[in-house]
Design a protein around this motif. Structure first.
Motif, short mmCIF file in Angstrom:
data_model
loop_
_atom_site.label_atom_id
_atom_site.label_comp_id
_atom_site.label_asym_id
_atom_site.label_seq_id
_atom_site.Cartn_x
_atom_site.Cartn_y
_atom_site.Cartn_z
N SER A 1 0.81 -1.22 0.00
CA SER A 1 0.00 0.00 0.00
C SER A 1 0.84 1.27 0.00
O SER A 1 0.34 2.35 -0.30
CB SER A 1 -0.93 0.00 1.22
N ALA A 2 2.14 1.15 0.32
CA ALA A 2 3.00 2.32 0.40
C ALA A 2 3.49 2.78 -0.96
O ALA A 2 3.77 3.97 -1.15
CB ALA A 2 4.18 2.04 1.32
N ASP A 3 3.62 1.89 -1.95
CA ASP A 3 4.21 2.26 -3.25
C ASP A 3 3.46 1.52 -4.34
O ASP A 3 3.40 0.28 -4.35
CB ASP A 3 5.70 1.92 -3.28
N SER A 4 2.89 2.29 -5.30
CA SER A 4 2.10 1.67 -6.37
C SER A 4 2.97 0.89 -7.34
O SER A 4 2.56 -0.16 -7.86
CB SER A 4 1.31 2.74 -7.10
N ILE A 5 4.19 1.40 -7.63
CA ILE A 5 5.08 0.68 -8.56
C ILE A 5 5.50 -0.65 -7.95
O ILE A 5 5.49 -1.70 -8.60
CB ILE A 5 6.31 1.55 -8.89
N PHE A 6 5.87 -0.62 -6.64
CA PHE A 6 6.21 -1.86 -5.97
C PHE A 6 5.03 -2.81 -5.94
O PHE A 6 5.17 -4.03 -6.12
CB PHE A 6 6.68 -1.55 -4.54
N SER A 7 3.83 -2.26 -5.76
CA SER A 7 2.63 -3.09 -5.70
C SER A 7 2.37 -3.79 -7.04
O SER A 7 2.08 -4.99 -7.08
CB SER A 7 1.43 -2.23 -5.32
N SER A 8 2.47 -3.03 -8.15
CA SER A 8 2.23 -3.64 -9.47
C SER A 8 3.29 -4.68 -9.80
O SER A 8 3.01 -5.74 -10.37
CB SER A 8 2.19 -2.56 -10.53
N THR A 9 4.55 -4.40 -9.43
CA THR A 9 5.63 -5.37 -9.68
C THR A 9 5.40 -6.64 -8.87
O THR A 9 5.57 -7.77 -9.38
CB THR A 9 6.99 -4.76 -9.30
N LEU A 10 4.99 -6.48 -7.63
CA LEU A 10 4.74 -7.65 -6.78
C LEU A 10 3.57 -8.47 -7.31
O LEU A 10 3.61 -9.72 -7.27
CB LEU A 10 4.46 -7.18 -5.35
N GLN A 11 2.55 -7.82 -7.81
CA GLN A 11 1.41 -8.54 -8.36
C GLN A 11 1.80 -9.34 -9.59
O GLN A 11 1.32 -10.47 -9.79
CB GLN A 11 0.28 -7.57 -8.69
N ARG A 12 2.67 -8.78 -10.44
CA ARG A 12 3.13 -9.52 -11.62
C ARG A 12 3.95 -10.73 -11.21
O ARG A 12 3.86 -11.81 -11.80
CB ARG A 12 3.97 -8.61 -12.53
N LEU A 13 4.77 -10.56 -10.18
CA LEU A 13 5.60 -11.68 -9.74
C LEU A 13 4.76 -12.81 -9.13
O LEU A 13 5.10 -13.99 -9.24
CB LEU A 13 6.63 -11.20 -8.71
N LEU A 14 3.68 -12.43 -8.47
CA LEU A 14 2.86 -13.43 -7.79
C LEU A 14 1.70 -13.94 -8.63
O LEU A 14 0.97 -14.84 -8.20
CB LEU A 14 2.30 -12.86 -6.48
N SER A 15 1.52 -13.42 -9.84
CA SER A 15 0.38 -13.82 -10.66
C SER A 15 0.74 -14.95 -11.62
O SER A 15 0.53 -14.86 -12.81
CB SER A 15 -0.13 -12.62 -11.47
N PHE A 16 1.36 -15.99 -11.10
CA PHE A 16 1.67 -17.15 -11.92
C PHE A 16 0.77 -18.31 -11.51
O PHE A 16 0.32 -18.40 -10.37
CB PHE A 16 3.14 -17.54 -11.80
N ASP A 17 0.52 -19.17 -12.48
CA ASP A 17 -0.36 -20.32 -12.25
C ASP A 17 0.49 -21.53 -11.89
O ASP A 17 1.33 -21.97 -12.67
CB ASP A 17 -1.17 -20.62 -13.52
N LEU A 18 0.31 -22.01 -10.69
CA LEU A 18 1.09 -23.18 -10.26
C LEU A 18 0.70 -24.45 -11.01
O LEU A 18 1.49 -25.39 -11.06
CB LEU A 18 0.88 -23.40 -8.76
N GLY A 19 -0.47 -24.48 -11.60
CA GLY A 19 -0.90 -25.69 -12.29
C GLY A 19 -1.03 -26.88 -11.36
O GLY A 19 -0.58 -27.98 -11.67
N LEU A 20 -1.64 -26.64 -10.19
CA LEU A 20 -1.74 -27.71 -9.20
C LEU A 20 -2.55 -28.89 -9.72
O LEU A 20 -2.22 -30.05 -9.43
CB LEU A 20 -2.39 -27.16 -7.92
N GLU A 21 -3.59 -28.61 -10.49
CA GLU A 21 -4.41 -29.70 -11.02
C GLU A 21 -3.59 -30.59 -11.94
O GLU A 21 -3.66 -31.83 -11.86
CB GLU A 21 -5.59 -29.10 -11.76
N LEU A 22 -2.77 -29.96 -12.80
CA LEU A 22 -1.92 -30.74 -13.70
C LEU A 22 -0.85 -31.50 -12.92
O LEU A 22 -0.57 -32.68 -13.21
CB LEU A 22 -1.26 -29.80 -14.72
#
Length: 517
Positions: free
Chosen positions: A197-218
């Motif tokens: 919540s303190a930095d929007s650039i850090f927030s968007s970068t963190l969201q990109r890093l964490l927005s991966f699909d683990l493919g748990l079902e596969l």
């Protein structure tokens, strides 16, 4: 003085009872760590090769890898013991390769099931014993018994192949790491939310890093597939490399049963059946083989005549084989004359049964001449030939080595599977139905839609030949097959019939662009 009382001798202490050591619930396997590693590797290989839309080259490669792992784990000593039964490798290799050759939906399950039976036989007889020493029912017992015992080996390999003590020695370290993670996660979560919540650039970068699909079902599906393949491999390898504590089926010749039926009673039954069969066979020969059998019997259509008699005659032939086997097993033959009379009368029963079976085949041929060939009719033809071969072998073993009938029947069953593969039933159907069309002018094209890639080269040749007389239906059939074959095969799915079918269609110009088969 008090008189002394004599002390009575103490009763002898009972001798400690000696009990036989209890048989362990789970068996023991040689080289458990290597076997476990090989099973896991085969499980991964099975998932890579067989988790496909279609099976092809991957199946024989997996079977070859399994046999290779068995030879490697067994070593030279194991191979020396397995040599008397090494002939099983020949039919196993052929039926496995035919999975990558034929595309028929009828032959695929037949080949896979035959390969499974042969693998169980090979595993059972890898260390000792001989296949030819089994009785007829023992083949069924060995297959299902080996499959059931194979379920015990995955836990055995985990028990003996994993160093449980080593895991216990590191349990404190693992528990400390677990506690550290439990303390770390909430702290990281609080700090992460505040910084997000303190930095929007850090927030968007963190969201990109964490927005991966683990493919748990596969991952779960793949893991279950690997576990299942490894368990099957562990069952086959473990059963083949087991430590034998007792005699098993195939280690000795099958003991003959005590005869309980008198010779007179048996001969009465045999002579009565022979008389009935002789009268029936005389009618069949007079009409089907000597007389005019180009039309059905009076009052019947082709379909009624063939269907009414065919199945009954096949059942009679099968029951006669069972009857001869039962009489041979249970009838007393105490003198050489009694033995000769019994063998001659039962041999006559087999000969008459072969005539009855030939009449059933003749009826089916009449039906095929009238209505053409189908997959069921071709497979039935091969079954009847195999049944006739088993009956003939039974007659031979009545006079020579009766204990070898079972292995001959087993070889006949394997031979019928191989004959079907070499025959290529779908190409056979196309060829003979087109020959019938040339004679009668009648062609059932609806059946061609249900055929696989095995029939496509024959259909392409037929379409080129019959384009003027039969332009529409065959072109529609080929278009249907073209749509099925547009999906490319990966390397594990590669199949000879699909390759030849694509090449045949490519030569007709059905594909405007070159296709990599």
């Amino acid at each position: 003085m008090t008189p002394s009382v004599p002390l009575s001798p103490l009763p002898p202490s009972p001798a400690p009872s000696v009990t036989a050591p209890a048989r362990p619930l789970l068996p023991w396997v040689r080289a458990p760590r290597r076997t476990l590693a090989a099973s896991l590797a085969l499980g991964v290989l099975a998932e890579v090769l067989l988790d496909r839309a279609r099976w092809g080259l991957g199946f024989p490669l997996l079977v070859a890898a399994l046999v290779g792992a068995l030879a490697w784990l067994g070593g030279r000593e194991g191979w020396q013991r397995a040599r008397p039964n090494a002939w099983l490798l020949a039919p196993l290799g052929l039926v496995s390769v035919f999975v990558a050759v034929r595309d028929s939906s009828w032959l695929l399950p037949l080949n896979v099931m035959t390969a499974a039976v042969l693998l169980m036989m090979l595993a059972h007889f890898w260390a000792a014993g001989r296949v030819e020493r089994l009785g007829l029912t023992d083949y069924v017992v060995v297959f299902f018994g080996s499959a059931a015992q194979g379920l015990l080996y995955p836990p055995v390999l985990v028990r003996d192949g994993v160093d449980v003590r080593g895991l216990k020695s590191h349990s404190r370290l693992l528990w400390a790491l677990t506690r550290g993670l439990l303390l770390t996660l909430p702290v990281l979560l609080v700090f992460g939310l505040l910084l997000d919540s303190a930095d929007s650039i850090f927030s968007s970068t963190l969201q990109r890093l964490l927005s991966f699909d683990l493919g748990l079902e596969l991952l779960v599906g793949r893991g279950m597939g690997v576990a299942f393949g490894a368990s099957v491999a562990a069952g086959v390898l473990g059963h083949a490399l087991r430590r034998r504590a007792t005699k098993e089926l195939g280690d000795a010749e099958v003991a003959s049963a005590t005869p309980r039926l008198g010779l007179i009673e048996a001969l009465t039954l045999i002579f009565a059946v022979n008389a009935l069969f002789f009268v029936f066979a005389a009618f069949q020969v007079a009409y089907l083989f000597v007389g005019d059998a180009s039309s059905p019997a009076a009052g019947y259509t082709f379909a009624e005549y063939a269907r009414r008699g065919f199945f009954e005659l096949v059942i009679v032939s099968s029951l006669t084989l069972a009857l001869v086997m039962a009489l041979t097993r249970w009838t007393r033959r105490e003198t050489r004359t009694a033995q000769t009379v019994f063998r001659a009368s039962t041999s006559l029963m087999v000969v008459l049964t072969l005539i009855i079976l030939a009449s059933a085949m003749r009826r089916l041929s009449l039906y095929e001449d009238a209505f053409g060939y189908t997959l069921l009719r071709v497979h039935t033809h091969v079954f009847m030939v195999a049944l006739g071969a088993a009956l003939a072998w039974r007659a031979v073993t009545l006079w020579w080595k009766p204990e070898r009938f079972a292995v001959g029947a087993f070889a006949t069953a394997l031979g019928s599977v191989l004959v079907l593969n070499f025959l290529n039933p779908e190409a056979f159907i196309v060829r003979h139905n087109l020959e019938r069309y040339a004679r009668t002018g009648s062609l059932d094209t609806e059946m061609f839609y249900d055929l696989s890639a095995d029939a496509v080269p024959g259909l392409v040749r037929a379409e080129a030949t019959l384009a003027e007389q039969y332009p529409g239906p065959l072109a529609t059939v080929l278009k249907e097959h073209l749509e099925r074959l547009e999906q490319r095969d990966t390397v594990p799915e590669w199949n000879v019939s699909r390759f030849l079918a694509r090449r045949a269609l490519l030569r007709t110009g059905a594909w405007s662009a070159p296709v990599n088969p």
